[in-house]
Every structure is written in C-alpha cells, then in structure tokens.
Design a protein around this motif. Sequence first.
Motif, short mmCIF file in Angstrom:
data_model
loop_
_atom_site.label_atom_id
_atom_site.label_comp_id
_atom_site.label_asym_id
_atom_site.label_seq_id
_atom_site.Cartn_x
_atom_site.Cartn_y
_atom_site.Cartn_z
N ILE A 179 0.84 -1.19 0.00
CA ILE A 179 0.00 0.00 0.00
C ILE A 179 0.89 1.25 0.00
CG2 ILE A 179 -1.71 1.29 1.32
CD1 ILE A 179 -2.68 -1.47 2.33
N ARG A 180 0.62 2.14 -0.90
CA ARG A 180 1.40 3.36 -1.01
C ARG A 180 0.48 4.56 -1.11
NH1 ARG A 180 6.57 3.08 -1.52
NH2 ARG A 180 5.94 3.71 0.55
N ARG A 181 1.05 5.70 -0.90
CA ARG A 181 0.30 6.94 -1.11
C ARG A 181 1.00 7.74 -2.18
NH1 ARG A 181 -4.00 8.27 1.91
NH2 ARG A 181 -4.47 10.20 0.86
N LEU A 182 0.24 8.15 -3.18
CA LEU A 182 0.83 8.99 -4.21
C LEU A 182 0.90 10.42 -3.69
CD1 LEU A 182 -1.17 7.73 -7.30
CD2 LEU A 182 1.19 7.25 -6.79
N PRO A 183 1.86 11.18 -4.17
CA PRO A 183 1.88 12.59 -3.77
C PRO A 183 0.71 13.32 -4.41
CG PRO A 183 3.55 12.12 -5.42
CD PRO A 183 2.95 10.81 -5.05
N PRO A 184 0.18 14.33 -3.75
CA PRO A 184 -0.93 15.07 -4.34
C PRO A 184 -0.51 15.72 -5.66
CG PRO A 184 -0.10 16.17 -2.39
CD PRO A 184 0.57 14.85 -2.45
N PRO A 185 -1.49 15.99 -6.52
CA PRO A 185 -1.14 16.56 -7.81
C PRO A 185 -0.37 17.87 -7.66
CG PRO A 185 -3.51 16.65 -7.41
CD PRO A 185 -2.92 15.79 -6.36
N PRO A 186 0.59 18.10 -8.52
CA PRO A 186 1.44 19.28 -8.38
C PRO A 186 0.64 20.57 -8.46
CG PRO A 186 1.78 18.18 -10.49
CD PRO A 186 0.93 17.29 -9.68
N GLU A 217 9.06 9.37 -5.38
CA GLU A 217 9.23 8.85 -6.73
C GLU A 217 9.28 10.01 -7.70
OE1 GLU A 217 7.04 5.33 -7.99
OE2 GLU A 217 6.36 5.26 -5.92
N GLU A 258 9.41 12.05 -11.23
CA GLU A 258 8.70 11.92 -12.50
C GLU A 258 9.53 11.02 -13.42
OE1 GLU A 258 5.77 13.88 -13.19
OE2 GLU A 258 5.90 14.15 -11.02
N PRO A 259 8.84 10.20 -14.20
CA PRO A 259 9.59 9.24 -15.01
C PRO A 259 10.49 9.91 -16.04
CG PRO A 259 7.29 9.32 -15.64
CD PRO A 259 7.41 10.13 -14.41
#
Lengths: 158, 201
Positions: free
Chosen positions: B38-45, B191, B193-194
């Motif tokens: 389970i992970r949390r993504l960072p909020p949208p920039p 993480e 940006e790719p």
Amino acid sequence: MSKFRKNGKKSQPAVNTAALPDIVFMLLFFFMVTTTMRETTLKVENKIPFATEIEKLERKSLVSYIYIGKPTKEFQAVFGTAPRIQLNDAFKTKEDIFQFVEMERDERDEAERNLITWSLKVDQKTEMGIVTEVKQELRKANALKINYSTKKTDKIKN
Amino acid sequence: MAKREIQEINAGSMADIAFLLLIFFLVTTTMDTDTGLIRRLPPPPDVDTPESNEVNKRNVFEVLVNANNQILAKGDYIQVTELRAKVKEFIKSDPNNPTLPEFKDEEIEGLGLFPVSKQIISLQNDNGTSYEMYIKVQNELVGAYNELRNEFAQQKFGKTYQELLQQAGASEKAEQQLDAVKKVYPQRISEAEPKKIGGAE
C-alpha cells in the motif's frame, strides 16, 4: 465350553454414515462463506508479482481495481499484444481513468469516498511506462491511496 | 379409520445433494485475499506554488532502475538482494559519518526529544523497467523500513513492530508506541517523474 464362543461367521457391521451429511454441510457452509465470486472477467493476462512486505486490504467494498497487462489470446487479434488497461469489463485508455475514478466514487457513500483504495493489478511482465501513466492519471484525479497487488512469498530472488 | 403411520422422509440422498453443492462452491471459489504494497501517491502538483526541493545531497539515497532492470543505488551497481542492507544502513544513519544523513531533534510523544535522521529515498525508474523489478525494489525499500522499525520497537518497547500494529486498535499505549516508532523512522520514499534513464528505445 466357554460361554462366549463366537458362533460361526460374524458379519461386519456397516459403517454408520448418518453423520456424513452433517460433515458435508459443514464444508459446504465454509466454502459458501469464504467464496468471493469474481465480478469481472479478465481480458488481460494477469500474473501479479511476489513480495514479502505485504499488507492485507481490509474492506473489500472500498477497493477498486485497475487491471493492466497484455490482452489474452482471444483478444489479441483485435487489440494487439501491447499492454492495455482494463477497467471493469472493458479495455480502456488512460484518458478514461479520470471518469472511472469519478464513477467509482459516485457508487460509494459520501463519507467513504476518500477511503477508496485503488488496487493496481499489473502483470509482472508489463513495462513501467504504462503503469507510470496510470499513476499520473490517478494523481490528477486525486485518487492517492493505491495498492500494488502482490502475492506473498518468503524470499525474493534476483 | 385406522391411523396411518406417517412415513419418514428418506434422507439418504441428502448427502448427495450437499456434495453437489459443495463441489460447485469448491470449483467457483477463488480464495484470493487481496494483499499488496500500500502506497500513497503525492498530491497533484500545484501550479501556483512551484515546488522547492532543496535537499542536502547527503540526505538523499538515490535508487535508479534502468530498462534492463539494473539497479544503481547511490552510485553503485548492485543486485536487488543487496539493496535492503544498504538502505537500512542509510536510514539508520550515524552521527559520526558525514556521508550519511543529518539528524534533527524532534519531539516525540513518549520518547521526548529524539534525533531523527532526515533521510529521503528517491526512486527513479525508466519507462522500460519491468513491473516485476519495480515491485521488488519497492518491496526492499519498505522491507528496510519495516526491519528498522522492528528493531527499534523491540529495543525500546520489547515488542515487534507487527505486534504493535496488531495491538494498536485495542490499546492506546500500543498505538502511542506505534506512532513513536513511525516517527523515529518515517517512511519517505519519493518517486521522481519518469525519465528515460537509458536502455530501451
């Protein structure tokens, strides 16, 4: 002379099977309770990877699934072999994710909308490109609680 | 009229019926309890406020994974099985070693002022990285945190991290201890940006 001489052949008593239905019913109820019927038919190959540090997802009703992988054999003629996204029962593109998120939110109670976990069921052979795109779309839709679906293993190999 | 004796229902075939149902459920069952990382993504920039990411270089542990599933951890080419120990050493840090992260004293309930290392793990992968390798790396990173938390919990509270997690719902003390452990070793995996790090295409 003994009083307890066995008289002739003794027939074997039949095993009492009266309790058999009870046992079977017990098993039946066990399976009925633990069964979860698959709601969607998978249209993509979905062999999820293994990991050791896994957590259980608690409330199934608050989990929405996003499948990513190569289309299965029967769909390859139409959709090719590049990894695709499957939402509910259909192939979708990454642009549909925003709408999918909104729809899934609408199905839940208002209080629980922010508690939805988005479970990514991704085939282990998939390349990260498409997964990253999906993650970016989820971010845009403010769906931040995600779960990389994995199976349990004791040790990972190189 | 003579009383007719009520005939008993023949229950002999009940077992058969039950068997039939049993087999049906056996076949249709999919016992997949859903598990995962389970992970949390960072909020949208945010468009208005540009991110200020000035982080001291010694506080960042950079993990790069390229399209050939090779790992570069802080400048070294290593195998995924070696990653955990390396990350652990980094997160734990050492006040006497200037290459490892700095410490910052933080007020933690139950522990008082406690030096917490300012570590950040930065994970970057290529578009061609396989999902399998990505999960392995994620797993090792989470594993490193879990092991450290476990060690700390045992040393300070005499309980494993798992025990604390289980007891947290029931007892307030365990919950406080769990919070403390989490604050001492906060999970900071960022993480980027790719990018195309190299390899495919």
